[in-house]
Design a protein around this motif. Structure first.
Motif, PDB file in Angstrom:
ATOM      1  N   ASP A 157      39.127 -19.952 -37.103  1.00 34.80           N
ATOM      2  CA  ASP A 157      39.582 -20.931 -38.109  1.00 34.80           C
ATOM      3  C   ASP A 157      39.915 -20.231 -39.713  1.00 34.80           C
ATOM      4  O   ASP A 157      40.455 -21.083 -40.434  1.00 34.80           O
ATOM      5  N   GLU A 158      39.824 -18.903 -39.616  1.00 35.28           N
ATOM      6  CA  GLU A 158      40.161 -18.424 -40.966  1.00 35.28           C
ATOM      7  C   GLU A 158      41.557 -17.889 -40.981  1.00 35.28           C
ATOM      8  O   GLU A 158      42.211 -16.957 -40.234  1.00 35.28           O
ATOM      9  N   PRO A 159      42.307 -18.469 -41.977  1.00 36.07           N
ATOM     10  CA  PRO A 159      43.834 -17.852 -42.223  1.00 36.07           C
ATOM     11  C   PRO A 159      43.904 -16.372 -42.904  1.00 36.07           C
ATOM     12  O   PRO A 159      42.999 -16.230 -43.906  1.00 36.07           O
ATOM     13  N   LEU A 160      44.539 -15.647 -42.352  1.00 37.41           N
ATOM     14  CA  LEU A 160      44.612 -14.193 -42.743  1.00 37.41           C
ATOM     15  C   LEU A 160      45.910 -13.835 -43.464  1.00 37.41           C
ATOM     16  O   LEU A 160      45.709 -12.878 -44.247  1.00 37.41           O
ATOM     17  N   LEU A 197      59.194   0.841 -39.833  1.00 37.67           N
ATOM     18  CA  LEU A 197      59.070   1.474 -41.187  1.00 37.67           C
ATOM     19  C   LEU A 197      58.591   0.078 -42.133  1.00 37.67           C
ATOM     20  O   LEU A 197      58.889  -1.007 -41.812  1.00 37.67           O
ATOM     21  N   GLN A 198      57.601   0.449 -42.917  1.00 45.52           N
ATOM     22  CA  GLN A 198      56.925  -0.615 -43.351  1.00 45.52           C
ATOM     23  C   GLN A 198      56.731  -0.484 -45.073  1.00 45.52           C
ATOM     24  O   GLN A 198      56.706   0.601 -45.426  1.00 45.52           O
ATOM     25  N   ARG A 199      57.028  -1.505 -45.731  1.00 47.62           N
ATOM     26  CA  ARG A 199      57.047  -1.242 -47.280  1.00 47.62           C
ATOM     27  C   ARG A 199      55.737  -2.272 -47.674  1.00 47.62           C
ATOM     28  O   ARG A 199      56.028  -3.329 -47.210  1.00 47.62           O
ATOM     29  N   LEU A 200      54.880  -1.789 -48.396  1.00 44.43           N
ATOM     30  CA  LEU A 200      53.578  -2.551 -48.739  1.00 44.43           C
ATOM     31  C   LEU A 200      53.753  -2.502 -50.224  1.00 44.43           C
ATOM     32  O   LEU A 200      53.735  -1.390 -50.882  1.00 44.43           O
ATOM     33  N   ARG A 201      53.208  -3.659 -50.958  1.00 45.59           N
ATOM     34  CA  ARG A 201      53.004  -3.760 -52.327  1.00 45.59           C
ATOM     35  C   ARG A 201      51.896  -4.896 -52.669  1.00 45.59           C
ATOM     36  O   ARG A 201      51.847  -5.702 -51.870  1.00 45.59           O
ATOM     37  N   ALA A 202      51.365  -4.729 -53.707  1.00 44.78           N
ATOM     38  CA  ALA A 202      50.278  -5.551 -54.023  1.00 44.78           C
ATOM     39  C   ALA A 202      50.987  -6.937 -54.868  1.00 44.78           C
ATOM     40  O   ALA A 202      51.983  -6.717 -55.557  1.00 44.78           O
ATOM     41  N   VAL A 203      50.479  -7.981 -54.348  1.00 44.74           N
ATOM     42  CA  VAL A 203      51.032  -9.140 -55.176  1.00 44.74           C
ATOM     43  C   VAL A 203      49.890 -10.153 -55.564  1.00 44.74           C
ATOM     44  O   VAL A 203      48.868 -10.024 -55.058  1.00 44.74           O
ATOM     45  N   GLY A 221      46.784 -10.243 -53.087  1.00 43.77           N
ATOM     46  CA  GLY A 221      47.542 -10.249 -51.745  1.00 43.77           C
ATOM     47  C   GLY A 221      48.356  -9.041 -51.535  1.00 43.77           C
ATOM     48  O   GLY A 221      48.503  -8.203 -52.565  1.00 43.77           O
ATOM     49  N   LEU A 222      48.733  -8.880 -50.324  1.00 43.58           N
ATOM     50  CA  LEU A 222      49.489  -7.663 -49.702  1.00 43.58           C
ATOM     51  C   LEU A 222      50.787  -8.143 -49.173  1.00 43.58           C
ATOM     52  O   LEU A 222      50.459  -8.979 -48.418  1.00 43.58           O
ATOM     53  N   TYR A 243      49.506 -11.117 -46.689  1.00 43.44           N
ATOM     54  CA  TYR A 243      47.904 -10.728 -46.205  1.00 43.44           C
ATOM     55  C   TYR A 243      47.024 -11.110 -47.281  1.00 43.44           C
ATOM     56  O   TYR A 243      47.245 -10.726 -48.605  1.00 43.44           O
ATOM     57  N   ARG A 244      46.023 -11.507 -46.762  1.00 40.40           N
ATOM     58  CA  ARG A 244      44.832 -11.829 -48.219  1.00 40.40           C
ATOM     59  C   ARG A 244      44.253 -10.505 -48.640  1.00 40.40           C
ATOM     60  O   ARG A 244      43.889  -9.774 -47.672  1.00 40.40           O
ATOM     61  N   GLY A 245      44.108 -10.177 -49.592  1.00 36.34           N
ATOM     62  CA  GLY A 245      43.641  -9.027 -50.212  1.00 36.34           C
ATOM     63  C   GLY A 245      42.166  -8.702 -50.124  1.00 36.34           C
ATOM     64  O   GLY A 245      41.780  -7.642 -50.395  1.00 36.34           O
ATOM     65  N   ASP A 246      41.377  -9.893 -50.035  1.00 34.81           N
ATOM     66  CA  ASP A 246      40.122  -9.909 -49.753  1.00 34.81           C
ATOM     67  C   ASP A 246      39.470  -9.519 -48.517  1.00 34.81           C
ATOM     68  O   ASP A 246      38.368  -9.415 -48.199  1.00 34.81           O
TER      69      ASP A 246
END
Length: 257
Positions: A157-160, A197-203, A221-222, A243-246
């Motif tokens: 039940d936890e949204p990720l 190929l992935q690009r990741l950044r903090a938001v 978040g990511l 994604y949830r950063g926590d």
């Protein structure tokens, strides 16, 4: 020895011995049998997130294995993010979801490996004409048909995470073929991607994303953009995720030349 720890040891020993005697699940390499046994008891919730595993020495004695075999089994699960190790403290079932960036796996596979129950809530599953942005990301000509998936990904039940995915309709013609795992649907058609190929950044999550993920507006978040490829070089997936950063950690292994 406390009862929960004794119960966990018994569950591990029983599962390992079951795998040794089960012809259908037989794996000739002992470290792979142990790796499967640990994963299975985590999925069965006989070991909870954050719980400490028995030491290498204790596992070796319990299962009549060498410490080298035990170490090799545990190392594979650490690499996959199922287990974590803390210097001087031991080996633990991961509480946060640790996603290694060296392996191309699906959200569903990652959660199942941790004993979690993945599911999706869809907002959109349709077919349409490719947009200019999608055309560039997927290397498609204008006017080509694509399927679009917009969903929230859950563990129980936890949204990720929130995902927007675009796939060429020539590869996957019907969006209703996707239930939980896109990669399972692609694999069924012989089109599972082999590299990405992935690009990741903090938001900071905006109000809508935060509401869907059950966190306060402005939470860390990511944002990840993924382009995944078939062996022949065709782009088979373009996904943008939040994604949830926590909860999520993305880990990459770096080596010198």
């Amino acid at each position: 020895m406390d009862k929960p720890f004794q119960s966990m040891q018994n569950a591990l020993a029983d599962e390992y011995r079951r795998l040794c005697s089960d012809a259908a699940a037989h794996q000739p390499l002992a470290y792979l049998r142990l790796r499967r046994a640990i994963r299975n008891v985590i999925e069965q919730r006989a070991i909870e997130p954050g719980q400490t595993l028995p030491s290498e020495r204790d596992l070796a004695q319990l299962l009549t294995l060498s410490r080298v075999t035990v170490r090799k089994a545990i190392a594979g699960l650490v690499e996959e993010g199922v287990l974590t190790q803390r210097h001087g403290a031991g080996t633990f079932v991961a509480e946060r979801i640790i996603k290694p960036m060296s392996r191309l796996t699906s959200f569903t596979e990652d959660l199942r490996a941790r004993g979690l129950n993945p599911r999706s809530e869809f907002f959109e599953r349709d077919v349409g004409e490719v947009t200019p942005e999608e055309s560039m990301a997927l290397n498609l000509s204008p006017g080509v048909q694509v399927i679009r998936l917009h969903r929230v990904r859950y563990a129980g039940d936890e949204p990720l995470a929130i995902e927007r995915t675009v796939v060429p309709a020539s590869v996957l013609p019907d969006p209703m073929l996707v239930h939980d795992s896109l990669y399972e649907a692609l694999e069924a058609r012989g089109c599972r991607p082999r590299r990405a190929l992935q690009r990741l950044r903090a938001v900071l999550l905006n109000a809508r994303h935060a509401r869907l993920l059950h966190v306060p507006t402005g939470s860390a978040g990511l944002n990840i953009e993924r382009r995944a490829f078939l062996d022949d070089g065709r782009v088979v997936e373009f996904t943008t995720s939040w994604y949830r950063g926590d909860i999520y950690d993305f880990v990459a292994e770096l080596q010198t030349d």
